[in-house]
Every structure is written in structure tokens, then in C-alpha cells.
Write an enzyme that holds these catalytic residues in place. Structure first.
Site, PDB file in Angstrom:
ATOM      1  N   SER A 305     -13.323  27.510  39.232  1.00 33.90           N
ATOM      2  CA  SER A 305     -13.977  28.184  40.355  1.00 33.90           C
ATOM      3  C   SER A 305     -15.218  27.437  40.830  1.00 33.90           C
ATOM      4  O   SER A 305     -15.117  26.366  41.413  1.00 33.90           O
ATOM      5  CB  SER A 305     -14.302  29.626  39.973  1.00 33.90           C
ATOM      6  N   ASP A 316     -15.640  14.670  47.288  1.00 32.16           N
ATOM      7  CA  ASP A 316     -15.349  14.436  48.703  1.00 32.16           C
ATOM      8  C   ASP A 316     -16.473  13.689  49.403  1.00 32.16           C
ATOM      9  O   ASP A 316     -16.231  12.860  50.294  1.00 32.16           O
ATOM     10  CB  ASP A 316     -15.101  15.771  49.415  1.00 32.16           C
ATOM     11  N   LYS A 330      -8.781  27.238  40.403  1.00 33.14           N
ATOM     12  CA  LYS A 330      -9.063  28.555  40.994  1.00 33.14           C
ATOM     13  C   LYS A 330      -9.773  28.354  42.329  1.00 33.14           C
ATOM     14  O   LYS A 330     -10.965  28.083  42.378  1.00 33.14           O
ATOM     15  CB  LYS A 330      -9.927  29.406  40.063  1.00 33.14           C
TER      16      LYS A 330
END
Length: 402
Positions: A305, A316, A330
């Protein structure tokens, strides 16, 4: 030398089992990794006629059932049944006593024994996944993999996790007697419960002047604790930074944004996408910590999560190199709503995407450098091979820069 206690000694768990890990300081009744919105659920909505059978069932039980049943027991059962019908492992009903402790846990304070548990899908047995450092569970000798057999002399065979949590937790200073199965042996332990702050952030300087920070979860205090660690380490005068999120199950979305903002100067950290296709963008909040040295984020299957949110965002944006094993996967967001009975309803309301709009739900974050743990891995013999890989990577990076 590498820190001997940094790779959490966790029992092997499958992704399915990780989905229902209970962060048991024996106080949090449900897996972390959620957006908390403590708002009261609507009470002025008229129920549709399809709910008439529910009223009929209640009336029949009250009028004809052979035993007296407390109304709150029936209410808890009805709500639990509705949530279970969603077939979503991240949505759950928290009875009043669990919901109260859940709210306390989000502040970073804990009361209980200090461990995390999960349920084996095949056997139904509940067992210890992780033991928090400097807690009653550690002092009593609880170990990952210990299977619950009985609590205070009562078998747990027919209990669910909520029942286990309710019976193991309790006021600081009181004693709970737990029987575990460890291998073929039964272990009986008397554990004195305590109230404590989760040792959420640990830090030190490793060899080659590489800074190391580990974070257990994302609570209200996490950003302040991270800032303190960065300041004491004097991070920009080191040769690199390792941010260890292994075994970190998640936490508050607001905390994750704050942590992400320490590493990302500007731009999106994540997108939330709702069932109607609408989106909310969460961007860096301007509290950039100005870290100038190379960064590695360590992850494993236990990183879930909010941990995945951070790892995905830093990957990224090119801010950090991700090393370790594929994370849990998740990619959903939950909201917690208070109910009029003092309980809470935790339901999935959105999916989240990384800055490049990648979904990690069911897939996890794939590290830039994979260092999986072998099946025959022995920590005492092999050491922390993932941490070793991170140190070696940063040492080589510094050598290349020089």
C-alpha cells in the site's frame, strides 16, 4: 558490518495471506494501508424495500429463538455479513472496541503485546508474522511462525482474527497467557501487555558512509520522525541513503504524501481513480527535504500500500533505485467511517496509480534490481543480502562518481 536487526525476521507469507495481515500490536484489527476519514456514516437514508427480510429475520430471532441474544451482537453480525458479501479483503467492519483501538493506532501509539499476525488460507490457523522490537512479545520470546493454539486457556480453533485481537489485547500491565505451537512443540507464554510508541523509524550510518533509515509504517508522526533522522544523519554529507520499507504494511495516505514530498520536489505523487472514472491528483506538498545523495529504497513482499506508493513514485520520477523483491500489490484506497454504535466501516473507495499512471494492484512494484530471498535462506548464515546489495550498489555508484 551490517545491522543485525534491520531485516525483519518475518515468517513466509503468500500475497493472499499478506492481504489479511493484522497489525497486532494486538490493537489494530485490520490491515493498514488506508485513507482514514473519520466521518459519521449517513443515518437519514430510508432503507429500500429489499431490506424487509432483514427486519423479518430480526423479529423472528427476537420472538422465537430459544436463547436471549443481545441486540448489539445481532447488529454486529448483520453488518459483518453485508461487508463480507463485498468479497473484498480490504473492506471490513470494526466493532466498537476494535474501532477505538484502530484510531489510537493511527496516532502511532500502541497498547498490547507488539506483533503482527495473519491467517493461513489452507489451514485456517492464525500465526505470528512479525515481532516488533522492544515490545512485550519480543521480551517474552514470541517468534515469527508461532501458531496460536489457546489464549487464557481457551482454544482459538473456532476464532477469527477479530476474536483473537479482542482476547489478546488489553490494558497495559495486565497479563495474557498464550499457548503457541512452534514446530512440534507447544510453548506457553505469559505476556504482560504494555503501551508503547511503535519504533517507527530507525537510522544509523553504515560502512562507506552510507545512511540507513527504516520505517515500520506510515502514521501521523512519520514525517517528523523522518526529518529528525535525516537531520541527525546529516544526509547530504554522506555517500548515499538507503530507505528501508521492507515489511512496512502501509498506513495513512496523508502520511505517505508527506513522506513522498520529502523526496520529490514537485509534481504528482499519485492519482486516485474512482468507480465513475474521475480522478484526484496528489502532488508534492512543497516540503522537499533537499536530499542530494543517491537513494536506494529497499522493498519486499511485505511492503504494501503506502510503501508501494512511495516506491512507485520514487521509481517513476527517477529519484531512487528500488532494490529487493516484488512488493505485495495493494493498489486500492480505503475510507473509514464511524458508525452510530461506536464501530467503524472500512470500505474500498478508489484505486491509485503511480505518477506514470501505472497500477500496481495485484502486481506490485518490480524493483530495478531484484534480490529475492532464496527458499533455503538462513539469516544467521547469509546475513541481510538485500541490504548488502543496496550498500554495494551505492558504494559502486559513489566510486563511479569519483
Amino acid at each position: 558490518m551490517y545491522p543485525q536487526n534491520k531485516q525483519r525476521q518475518t515468517a513466509n507469507v503468500t500475497p493472499a495471506q499478506l492481504g489479511i495481515i493484522v497489525a497486532l500490536v494486538f490493537i489494530i484489527g485490520f490491515v493498514l494501508g488506508n485513507q482514514i476519514t473519520n466521518i459519521q456514516a449517513q443515518t437519514n437514508v430510508t432503507l429500500p424495500p429489499e431490506f424487509q427480510p432483514l427486519q423479518e429475520a430480526y423479529n423472528t430471532i427476537q420472538d422465537q429463538y430459544i436463547e436471549d441474544v443481545a441486540i448489539d451482537v445481532l447488529v454486529d453480525g448483520a453488518i459483518t455479513g453485508m461487508v463480507e458479501a463485498l468479497d473484498d479483503q480490504f473492506s471490513a467492519y470494526m466493532p466498537p472496541e476494535i474501532y477505538q483501538d484502530f484510531n489510537i493506532s493511527m496516532s502511532g501509539d500502541m497498547e498490547g503485546i507488539g506483533a503482527t499476525i495473519t491467517t493461513d488460507d489452507e489451514t485456517g490457523e492464525m500465526y505470528i508474522v512479525d515481532v516488533l522490537p522492544n515490545t512485550p512479545a519480543e521480551a517474552a520470546g514470541v517468534q515469527p511462525g508461532d501458531v496460536f493454539v489457546a489464549v487464557n486457556g481457551e482454544s482459538v480453533e473456532d476464532w477469527d482474527q477479530t476474536q483473537l485481537v479482542t482476547n489478546v489485547r488489553g490494558p497495559a500491565g495486565t497479563v495474557v497467557n498464550i499457548t503457541f505451537r512452534r514446530g512440534d512443540d507447544l510453548i506457553e507464554l505469559s505476556i504482560t501487555r504494555d503501551r508503547f510508541e511503535i519504533p517507527n523509524v530507525e537510522y544509523e550510518v553504515l560502512e562507506d558512509d552510507i545512511g540507513y533509515i527504516s520505517m515500520y509504517d506510515f502514521s501521523e508522526r512519520s514525517r517528523a520522525q523522518l526529518d529528525e533522522a535525516l537531520n541527525i544523519l546529516d544526509v547530504n554529507n554522506l555517500n548515499g541513503l538507503i530507505f528501508d520499507l521492507r515489511g512496512n504494511p502501509g498506513g495513512l495516505l496523508t502520511s505517505a504524501i508527506e513522506i513522498g514530498s520529502a523526496f520529490i520536489e514537485e509534481g504528482p505523487i499519485l492519482y486516485e481513480r474512482f468507480s465513475d472514472g474521475s480522478e484526484i491528483t496528489f502532488s508534492a506538498d512543497g516540503s522537499y527535504a533537499g536530499i542530494e545523495v543517491p537513494i536506494v529504497v529497499l522493498v519486499n513482499q511485505g511492503s504494501a500500500s503506502a510503501s508501494e506508493l512511495i516506491a512507485g513514485a520514487l521509481q517513476d520520477t527517477g529519484v531512487a533505485t528500488i532494490i529487493g523483491d516484488v512488493t505485495f500489490g495493494k493498489g486500492s484506497v480505503q475510507t473509514v467511517l464511524g458508525l452510530s454504535n461506536g464501530g467503524g466501516l472500512r470500505i474500498t473507495v478508489a484505486r491509485w496509480l503511480t505518477p506514470n499512471r501505472n497500477s500496481i494492484d495485484g502486481k506490485g512494484v518490480v524493483p530495478d534490481i531484484r534480490v529475492p530471498i532464496p527458499e533455503d535462506f538462513d539469516y544467521q548464515r547469509d546475513g541481510d543480502i538485500q541490504l548488502q546489495a543496496a550498500v554495494e550498489f551505492l558504494s559502486q555508484t559513489e566510486a563511479a562518481i569519483d
